[in-house]
Design a protein around this motif. Structure first.
Motif, PDB file in Angstrom:
ATOM      1  N   GLY A  54      82.160  57.002  95.725  1.00 27.84           N
ATOM      2  CA  GLY A  54      81.158  58.055  95.878  1.00 27.84           C
ATOM      3  C   GLY A  54      79.939  57.831  95.007  1.00 27.84           C
ATOM      4  N   GLY A  55      79.072  58.837  95.032  1.00 28.60           N
ATOM      5  CA  GLY A  55      77.843  58.759  94.261  1.00 28.60           C
ATOM      6  C   GLY A  55      78.113  58.812  92.766  1.00 28.60           C
ATOM      7  N   ARG A  56      77.139  58.321  92.018  1.00 28.26           N
ATOM      8  CA  ARG A  56      77.267  58.306  90.556  1.00 28.26           C
ATOM      9  C   ARG A  56      76.063  58.969  89.908  1.00 28.26           C
ATOM     10  N   PHE A  57      76.311  59.602  88.794  1.00 25.61           N
ATOM     11  CA  PHE A  57      75.279  60.172  87.943  1.00 25.61           C
ATOM     12  C   PHE A  57      75.171  59.279  86.717  1.00 25.61           C
ATOM     13  N   LEU A  58      73.972  58.874  86.366  1.00 27.34           N
ATOM     14  CA  LEU A  58      73.734  57.937  85.258  1.00 27.34           C
ATOM     15  C   LEU A  58      74.488  56.623  85.469  1.00 27.34           C
ATOM     16  N   TRP A  63      82.005  62.692  90.910  1.00 24.77           N
ATOM     17  CA  TRP A  63      82.607  64.011  91.104  1.00 24.77           C
ATOM     18  C   TRP A  63      83.968  64.114  90.426  1.00 24.77           C
ATOM     19  N   ILE A  64      84.702  63.026  90.372  1.00 29.01           N
ATOM     20  CA  ILE A  64      86.036  63.029  89.768  1.00 29.01           C
ATOM     21  C   ILE A  64      85.983  63.440  88.296  1.00 29.01           C
ATOM     22  N   HIS A  65      84.861  63.196  87.638  1.00 24.54           N
ATOM     23  CA  HIS A  65      84.737  63.555  86.224  1.00 24.54           C
ATOM     24  C   HIS A  65      84.682  65.066  85.998  1.00 24.54           C
TER      25      HIS A  65
END
Length: 122
Positions: A54-58, A63-65
């Motif tokens: 999926g997409g990542r932030f930074l 989302w799993i985080h």
């Protein structure tokens, strides 16, 4: 990743046991503390693991985080609730933690592209 597996796997069994046994006993309290410590440790470890699907932030967090955030919020508030004698709040939070951070997050580890999916499904 293996450190995460080694700390979360006991939580699957300890958490299930704690949900079904008599509450408030010395064993419940001892295993509850162990469970909480292991869950906090495993949530910390996950922050160093990049999202694989999926997409990542930074370029790291996914989302799993959010399940790590759930754990960091639920453990202290559940602990404070039981120390204040609010058994219902403690119970709700611990059920939320188990089903959110263990069952639901655990199910996501078997999605294609994740390590456990490749281990179990080739």
């Amino acid at each position: 990743m293996f450190l995460h597996l080694y700390t979360v796997l006991p939580c699957v069994f300890i958490g299930a046991y704690l949900l079904i046994v008599k509450k408030g006993t010395k064993t419940h309290k001892l295993l509850g503390r162990i469970y909480m410590i292991l869950m906090l440790f495993t949530a910390t470890v996950t922050l160093f693991m990049p999202a694989a699907v999926g997409g990542r932030f930074l370029n790291h967090f996914g989302w799993i985080h959010l399940f790590s955030v759930l754990t960091f919020w639920t453990i202290p508030t559940a602990y404070i609730a039981i120390k204040k004698g609010n058994v219902n709040a403690h119970k709700r939070k611990m059920i939320l933690l188990y089903f959110g951070a263990i069952i639901i997050a655990g199910a996501f580890t078997f999605t294609p592209g994740r390590y456990l999916h490749s281990v179990f499904f080739g």
